[in-house]
Design an enzyme around this catalytic site. Structure first.
Site, short mmCIF file in Angstrom:
data_model
loop_
_atom_site.label_atom_id
_atom_site.label_comp_id
_atom_site.label_asym_id
_atom_site.label_seq_id
_atom_site.Cartn_x
_atom_site.Cartn_y
_atom_site.Cartn_z
N CYS A 103 -93.68 44.75 -39.62
CA CYS A 103 -93.98 43.71 -40.59
C CYS A 103 -92.97 42.58 -40.47
O CYS A 103 -91.78 42.81 -40.32
CB CYS A 103 -93.96 44.28 -42.00
N GLY A 115 -95.42 52.48 -44.26
CA GLY A 115 -96.27 52.84 -43.14
C GLY A 115 -96.26 51.84 -42.01
O GLY A 115 -96.99 51.99 -41.05
N CYS A 116 -95.46 50.77 -42.10
CA CYS A 116 -95.51 49.71 -41.10
C CYS A 116 -94.12 49.43 -40.58
O CYS A 116 -93.18 49.28 -41.35
CB CYS A 116 -96.10 48.45 -41.71
N GLY A 117 -94.00 49.35 -39.27
CA GLY A 117 -92.68 49.12 -38.70
C GLY A 117 -92.50 47.77 -38.05
O GLY A 117 -91.43 47.47 -37.57
#
Length: 262
Positions: free
Chosen positions: A106, A102-104
């Site tokens: 990080c 869900g994280c781009g």
């Protein structure tokens, strides 16, 4: 029909259901880990190449001397060795990151790096119609085997000006799906400037960044973008659009509307 290789049947209290696989993929360069991403275990060569391009680690696939996908008990390693000039630049900017689906962003180590300057795509003279994008979005639903099997996967597709889907990749992570698409285009010798990227997910700023760096002039999705995504797209000269209810005539263009005709 055989189950999708990136899905597995799991028991539930009402029988069994296919769920998507999610594995750790370590991306290593010159023997050092750059990032560990959670991804679907399919098209990993495309993923490694696309990640390298969209993160600015390389400018061209020609800078990769070798790329191997190695299975491990805990997942996979995408092992890349780069040509000398790029390898030296990699050593200068090396960072480690753990990237959940869900994280781009990080692993970014500063606010400045999070809002990195993007290449200007305003000069790209591409034209396509709303009807072509709407038709591609309709066709997209029939070309997602992992989504059909699990109802839990994202897709990224490359659409020609005529509305044809030239290439499509799926993953449990929307960023991974886009990276796989970017890698597939590079491996296939397809210029991203000749078409549009179509996503099944929402459009956040990192999706704009990856698309602009890859070279595609149009990014379209079924969900609305964030304010920051619109601002970054405007600065990069990227056309940003969404068609949340295209069947009812809702088609929103936020930046560079000149590339999409009615």
């Amino acid at each position: 029909m055989a189950p999708h290789p990136a899905a597995r049947e799991m028991p539930t209290d009402s029988g069994a259901r296919a769920l998507p696989e999610e594995v750790a993929v370590a991306l290593t360069y010159q023997g050092s880990t750059q990032a560990v991403m959670m991804a679907s275990p399919s098209d990993l060569e495309d993923f490694a190449l696309g990640f390298s391009l969209s993160e600015g680690l390389i400018d061209s696939a020609r800078e990769i001397e070798s790329l191997d996908i190695l299975p491990h008990p805990q997942g996979f390693e995408a092992r890349l060795w780069l040509a000398a000039p790029r390898a030296e630049a990699m050593a200068a900017r090396r960072r480690r990151s753990m990237g959940p689906v869900g994280c781009g962003l990080c692993g970014i180590d500063s606010l400045e790096a999070a809002l990195r300057p993007l290449p200007e795509r305003g000069h790209v003279a591409l034209r396509l119609s709303q009807s072509a994008l709407i038709g591609a979005a309709d066709a997209l639903r029939a070309q997602q085997p992992l989504q059909d099997a699990t109802r839990a996967a994202h897709a990224a597709a490359f659409v020609t000006p005529q509305g044809d889907i030239l290439c499509l990749r799926e993953d449990v992570g929307r960023h991974n799906a886009l990276d796989k698409l970017i890698g597939a285009l590079a491996r296939g010798g397809i210029d991203p400037a000749t078409g549009a990227v179509l996503m099944t997910s929402r459009l956040s700023v990192d999706m704009v960044q990856k698309t602009a760096i890859a070279g595609a002039p149009v990014l379209c999705a079924v969900s609305a973008p964030t304010v920051l995504a619109v601002q970054q797209a405007e600065a990069a000269g990227l056309t940003l659009a969404c068609l949340p209810r295209a069947d009812r005539g809702q088609f929103d263009i936020f930046t560079r509307p000149d590339r999409i005709t009615t």
